[in-house]
Design an enzyme around this catalytic site. Sequence first.
Site, PDB file in Angstrom:
ATOM      1  CG  HIS A   1      -2.078  -0.896   1.162  1.00  0.00           C
ATOM      2  ND1 HIS A   1      -1.987  -2.240   1.450  1.00  0.00           N
ATOM      3  CD2 HIS A   1      -3.378  -0.673   0.818  1.00  0.00           C
ATOM      4  CE1 HIS A   1      -3.181  -2.799   1.292  1.00  0.00           C
ATOM      5  NE2 HIS A   1      -4.042  -1.882   0.904  1.00  0.00           N
TER       6      HIS A   1
ATOM      7  CE  LYS B   1      -3.815  -0.677   4.848  1.00  0.00           C
ATOM      8  NZ  LYS B   1      -5.194  -0.190   4.971  1.00  0.00           N
TER       9      LYS B   1
END
EC number: 1.17.1.8
Lengths: 251, 251, 251, 251
Positions: free
Chosen positions: D136, D140
């Site tokens: 990701h 995050k």
Amino acid sequence: MSQPISVAVLGASGRMGATTVQALEAAPDLEVVARLDARDDVAEVATAGAQVAVDFTVPGATEANVHALIDAGVHVVVGTTGWDEGSLGRVREHLAEAPGRGVLVAPNFALGAVLAMRFAAQAARWFESVEVVELHHPDKADAPSGTARHTAAGIAAARRDAGLGPVPDATSQQLDGARGAEVDGIRVHAVRLRGLVAHEEILLGNAGEQLTIRHDSFDRTSFMPGVLHAVREVGRRPGLTVGLEHYLDLG
Amino acid sequence: MSQPISVAVLGASGRMGATTVQALEAAPDLEVVARLDARDDVAEVATAGAQVAVDFTVPGATEANVHALIDAGVHVVVGTTGWDEGSLGRVREHLAEAPGRGVLVAPNFALGAVLAMRFAAQAARWFESVEVVELHHPDKADAPSGTARHTAAGIAAARRDAGLGPVPDATSQQLDGARGAEVDGIRVHAVRLRGLVAHEEILLGNAGEQLTIRHDSFDRTSFMPGVLHAVREVGRRPGLTVGLEHYLDLG
Amino acid sequence: MSQPISVAVLGASGRMGATTVQALEAAPDLEVVARLDARDDVAEVATAGAQVAVDFTVPGATEANVHALIDAGVHVVVGTTGWDEGSLGRVREHLAEAPGRGVLVAPNFALGAVLAMRFAAQAARWFESVEVVELHHPDKADAPSGTARHTAAGIAAARRDAGLGPVPDATSQQLDGARGAEVDGIRVHAVRLRGLVAHEEILLGNAGEQLTIRHDSFDRTSFMPGVLHAVREVGRRPGLTVGLEHYLDLG
Amino acid sequence: MSQPISVAVLGASGRMGATTVQALEAAPDLEVVARLDARDDVAEVATAGAQVAVDFTVPGATEANVHALIDAGVHVVVGTTGWDEGSLGRVREHLAEAPGRGVLVAPNFALGAVLAMRFAAQAARWFESVEVVELHHPDKADAPSGTARHTAAGIAAARRDAGLGPVPDATSQQLDGARGAEVDGIRVHAVRLRGLVAHEEILLGNAGEQLTIRHDSFDRTSFMPGVLHAVREVGRRPGLTVGLEHYLDLG
């Protein structure tokens, strides 16, 4: 513990046959009771008391072997190539008269390859785009591989069933061959690279997302879990089955 | 802190030009002093006091812009396409008479793409096999991409320099197009998939090993670090430079 | 054709030594003149007339071998592990008194692995983010691999030299271990999977783009092109060299 | 052509809600008849004549919305997070008294992500090794992602059902965190890289082969085919369904 399943291997001195014998010997629930060569009589399978036979022989011998084994009351797992609709149909008819006998004809025993093909076909209807890339060592004579053609055909059938139209492609200016080969409307690309063995990648795309399914086959041992699974299952699956995927209870 | 570098952007209302203006404005060491459109006079660049100009205009205008900017004593970073040996030669001659002026003409400002091409060419002589796969959205008109052709040409040149022969390939039976296009003897495959933007993968193989270099370009912002780096460097690099890789001090 | 280079292999009955003997014998420009075992005297190398020796022995023997070979006027290629700054320093001093002798100590002869590490270090300063993933068979005892640690250390050094700060990471809530191990501030993840051999992937990211460098090592033969290249070069590279990358003329 | 399905969107001014309104408006067989905000009364859904409602609101509001919509005779597709066994149980009970009503609660509408999870669980029992890598953007907060945890839990359950023991791992010497986090005995690694969005890779390995399933999510539009499919299906699927995979007829 229950009795081991007794197994005969036809083509036991070939590469696949020999690897199969080794794998069977390493499995405590399976026992090799006969190893046959081209010069041996198929009748020895029954004499040896085999419940299941594995056929890794040659296209010219495999169909006759299967009919003889059905008559002898033996279940058969076939990994030999060369089967077509005609030969499969004759086995199907024969099995109709031999209730309880099971025969599996499987072009590919690598579980990962079989699963990759199945998943590709299941996913196909949910994606706008899809292409197949196969990668092999540079000594391979044919391109694309049989597995890649088979994968593409399965994807094409799933798209047709779902009413999808052609894959989008605005290419108007192309260096000859750049967009790969077409198999049932699906683009297939064949890469040849020293160091590789047998690999396949299926790429599926929608706006904003991609799904990739890849199988890498590094050597012949990768077929063995699939062969052993087939040997264990064939006695519970009467009739003719084509393709190991039907033994994997995926549905 | 030292004075910011003052920069003019030609083609400032185009997509790349507008993104460049934004990126320059976000950099504390760079200052946008002029934004020019097709209808503006290039002389405004000098009037505004720009030390460096960035040209993202059109093939029909860019060469004349560069000559005018050299005369005005401004360093130039060019991202517009359409340059050939003739137009580059004329700029080189002009710069010979304008010592200290720097001009960079770069077909690609994505650092990752530039590095991937460079690494592929450096690695090429050490591998028996090499192929290129490029992947783009399905609305692209040409296949393979310019970047992939350029990459393949660089690989082919490196192999020639090292005295390597042709890449091994035993394919004797081929579905038309399966083995891709050939660029200077290097196979290039073009995949088109909804959801993708611009991606390139170079695969190199020897017995027992594979080296893969992959670049993914997800959007236009990926060009900005390269553009800003070029703006900062062009004043220190007199003469004509073709390709951003020469500004990266790769050793 | 010129005379072949005569080569001695120390540790010739070990796995790497035996593979090296085979590879040397297959190369027309190289000739194996001595194969030594643990019980053989290093003096045999000179007696046999070897110009170059390859040492694939054990950490406890390799340094003494190298000093004896330098005294015997033989160039040395060392693939044995266990070298540290102290032992390297002693060889460097010895070579200062033996002009013209060359010694290469290389922790890794897989060209692809060496190139991957070098490219990762070169690319590192141009990217905001970078992480390393290594993948090996599940029988490996240590995690992460030495190659991955070495790669991460090289990346960290390149970032420091370029004045880059820490890699961005907003993780505030983590299942223990999810973000991998830290080597000089670089995240390294170790995957263990049956069927794999030795693989490494370096991922570099900027806004809008990603650069991936991956090396796959499938078997021991992958080291041979690097070993043969070192044997051919070591006589032309006087002094001590640490790392095969310095023999690759990467520019 | 049949009548379009009339649809209400709850949370229509949020990011997912707004994207949903756009996607519905672009579909000829679907019609948006109401757009509701936090301050609007759920009763407007019925007033507007909606057959189906899509809920992209907030954890604190979604359960009450669903009960109100069931009472109003509207089928519901829920993409809001925060559902647990308790809230799902209350909806199930309510639906038992409202025959014919359908409710889908789906944590993920990306078809590719849903298929990847499902395929991973189906394949798991056929492989000795399996690990999950999720990648990701570096902003995050949690690691690993909810999708990766869910995937690992599904794999672990499938292995348990098939009677498989623990995944093989001989690691005895580990830099803290190198082998990732453990979710139900399955290793999960979280990579964070600028330029990425949301990606997941499931790696499965046997001796000699590897199967890799990867999903890349590039932006929010990737959820729309799944949302539209759910809107079209929910009226034909009475009762509570948890997870979009049950609407995909995967066999």
